[in-house]
Scaffold this active site. Structure first.
Site, PDB file in Angstrom:
ATOM      1  N   HIS A  12       6.998 -10.900  -1.918  1.00 59.72           N
ATOM      2  CA  HIS A  12       7.123  -9.794  -2.863  1.00 59.72           C
ATOM      3  C   HIS A  12       8.022  -8.730  -2.231  1.00 59.72           C
ATOM      4  O   HIS A  12       7.848  -8.382  -1.057  1.00 59.72           O
ATOM      5  CB  HIS A  12       5.741  -9.205  -3.168  1.00 59.72           C
ATOM      6  CG  HIS A  12       5.794  -8.105  -4.179  1.00 59.72           C
ATOM      7  ND1 HIS A  12       5.987  -8.351  -5.521  1.00 59.72           N
ATOM      8  CD2 HIS A  12       5.718  -6.763  -4.045  1.00 59.72           C
ATOM      9  CE1 HIS A  12       6.018  -7.187  -6.171  1.00 59.72           C
ATOM     10  NE2 HIS A  12       5.853  -6.219  -5.305  1.00 59.72           N
TER      11      HIS A  12
ATOM     12  N   GLY B 249      17.258 -18.301  -6.200  1.00 59.09           N
ATOM     13  CA  GLY B 249      16.689 -19.210  -5.212  1.00 59.09           C
ATOM     14  C   GLY B 249      17.193 -19.002  -3.796  1.00 59.09           C
ATOM     15  O   GLY B 249      17.166 -19.925  -2.979  1.00 59.09           O
ATOM     16  N   SER B 250      17.599 -17.772  -3.464  1.00 55.57           N
ATOM     17  CA  SER B 250      18.130 -17.575  -2.115  1.00 55.57           C
ATOM     18  C   SER B 250      17.028 -17.711  -1.058  1.00 55.57           C
ATOM     19  O   SER B 250      17.289 -18.184   0.057  1.00 55.57           O
ATOM     20  CB  SER B 250      18.847 -16.228  -1.997  1.00 55.57           C
ATOM     21  OG  SER B 250      17.942 -15.156  -2.081  1.00 55.57           O
TER      22      SER B 250
ATOM     23  N   GLN C 210      16.231  -9.570   4.854  1.00 59.97           N
ATOM     24  CA  GLN C 210      15.026  -9.670   5.690  1.00 59.97           C
ATOM     25  C   GLN C 210      14.059 -10.725   5.145  1.00 59.97           C
ATOM     26  O   GLN C 210      13.389 -11.420   5.910  1.00 59.97           O
ATOM     27  CB  GLN C 210      14.322  -8.312   5.776  1.00 59.97           C
ATOM     28  CG  GLN C 210      15.154  -7.243   6.452  1.00 59.97           C
ATOM     29  CD  GLN C 210      15.588  -7.654   7.848  1.00 59.97           C
ATOM     30  OE1 GLN C 210      14.773  -8.050   8.670  1.00 59.97           O
ATOM     31  NE2 GLN C 210      16.890  -7.585   8.104  1.00 59.97           N
ATOM     32  N   GLU C 211      13.994 -10.826   3.818  1.00 59.65           N
ATOM     33  CA  GLU C 211      13.150 -11.872   3.219  1.00 59.65           C
ATOM     34  C   GLU C 211      13.562 -13.245   3.750  1.00 59.65           C
ATOM     35  O   GLU C 211      12.719 -14.096   4.044  1.00 59.65           O
ATOM     36  CB  GLU C 211      13.284 -11.851   1.688  1.00 59.65           C
ATOM     37  CG  GLU C 211      12.753 -10.589   1.036  1.00 59.65           C
ATOM     38  CD  GLU C 211      12.799 -10.650  -0.485  1.00 59.65           C
ATOM     39  OE1 GLU C 211      12.543 -11.716  -1.065  1.00 59.65           O
ATOM     40  OE2 GLU C 211      13.087  -9.611  -1.108  1.00 59.65           O
TER      41      GLU C 211
ATOM     42  N   ARG D 242      -0.451 -19.449 -21.594  1.00 53.14           N
ATOM     43  CA  ARG D 242      -0.425 -19.337 -20.126  1.00 53.14           C
ATOM     44  C   ARG D 242      -1.155 -20.503 -19.474  1.00 53.14           C
ATOM     45  O   ARG D 242      -0.677 -21.107 -18.516  1.00 53.14           O
ATOM     46  CB  ARG D 242      -1.075 -18.032 -19.676  1.00 53.14           C
ATOM     47  CG  ARG D 242      -0.079 -16.996 -19.340  1.00 53.14           C
ATOM     48  CD  ARG D 242      -0.651 -15.719 -18.795  1.00 53.14           C
ATOM     49  NE  ARG D 242       0.214 -14.634 -19.157  1.00 53.14           N
ATOM     50  CZ  ARG D 242       1.410 -14.405 -18.616  1.00 53.14           C
ATOM     51  NH1 ARG D 242       1.873 -15.172 -17.658  1.00 53.14           N
ATOM     52  NH2 ARG D 242       2.150 -13.406 -19.037  1.00 53.14           N
TER      53      ARG D 242
ATOM     54  N   GLU E 173      -5.600 -11.715  -8.134  1.00 56.07           N
ATOM     55  CA  GLU E 173      -5.050 -10.402  -8.475  1.00 56.07           C
ATOM     56  C   GLU E 173      -3.566 -10.352  -8.107  1.00 56.07           C
ATOM     57  O   GLU E 173      -3.188 -10.672  -6.961  1.00 56.07           O
ATOM     58  CB  GLU E 173      -5.822  -9.307  -7.714  1.00 56.07           C
ATOM     59  CG  GLU E 173      -5.571  -7.932  -8.282  1.00 56.07           C
ATOM     60  CD  GLU E 173      -6.364  -6.849  -7.559  1.00 56.07           C
ATOM     61  OE1 GLU E 173      -6.085  -5.681  -7.784  1.00 56.07           O
ATOM     62  OE2 GLU E 173      -7.266  -7.185  -6.751  1.00 56.07           O
TER      63      GLU E 173
END
Ligand code: GAR
Length: 198
Positions: free
Chosen positions: A117, A12-13, A181-182, A73, A151
């Site tokens: 991502h 969870g950073s 950077q995220e 799912r 997708e």
């Protein structure tokens, strides 16, 4: 109030970076926005501890509990949606949430669902992005914040960060460089989205 719900599966950073930025920039006052819940599909996700310490509501919807359903799912996603919708979210933020979502889930949050991502999409969708980037001989790697569509790891790109791949990089060292950077781009995108209409 614009409610932000963040979904995590692990450390969870990224979630913590968003929470800290929201606090530092006073998003409640600035944007009438606040982080109303952090939800995980794993009870032992470390990020839940941080969220609780910050006084944020937390919940766990364990995907394994739906394994024996005819459509596991769909059943999991329905339960997750019910938990998220308790908070009437303006924005749902996937932050290291390691589940493939059903088209029904994605449609339900259309225009309100974003993901980060750890690659420069459209390259390296899916898992093990850093090892694959090194294996491919990439000189640069990075992360992408994007809107979520049905997708996997596609959808309009909202922001990207680029880092060099160094000659002695391992998947772990590259992941760590990308992650720093995220933590910069994800809070920035969330702020932009919640500030768009006050
Ligand atoms: C981050 O690197 C994020 O980009 C990645 O998982 C990590 C979570 O770290 N997400 C994905 O791979 C999604 N396909 P965090 O839990 O410390 O934020």
């Amino acid at each position: 109030m614009k409610n932000i719900v963040i979904l995590i599966s692990g450390g969870g950073s990224n979630m913590a970076a968003i929470v800290r930025t929201a606090q530092a920039q006073n998003w409640v006052k600035q944007f009438n926005a606040h982080i109303s819940a952090v939800i995980s599909n794993k009870a032992d996700a470390k990020g839940l501890v941080f969220a609780k310490e910050q006084g944020i509501a937390t919940a766990v919807v364990d995907h394994k509990a739906f394994a024996d359903q005819p459509q596991p799912r769909e059943a999991f996603d329905a339960a997750l949606m019910a938990e998220i919708d308790k908070h009437q979210p303006y924005l749902v933020v996937l932050a290291g949430f390691m589940r493939i979502l059903t088209p029904g889930f994605v449609a339900h949050y259309e225009g309100r669902l974003i993901n980060i991502h750890p690659s420069l999409l459209p390259a390296f969708t899916g898992l093990n992005t850093h090892a694959r980037a090194i294996e491919a001989g990439c000189k640069f790697a990075g992360a992408t914040v994007h809107r979520v569509t049905a997708e996997l790891d596609h959808g309009p790109i909202l922001a990207q960060a680029i880092v060099p791949v160094l000659p002695d990089d391992t998947a772990d060292s590259l992941a760590a460089r990308v992650l720093t950077q995220e933590h910069l781009i994800y809070p920035k995108v969330v702020a932009e989205l919640v500030s768009s209409t006050c």
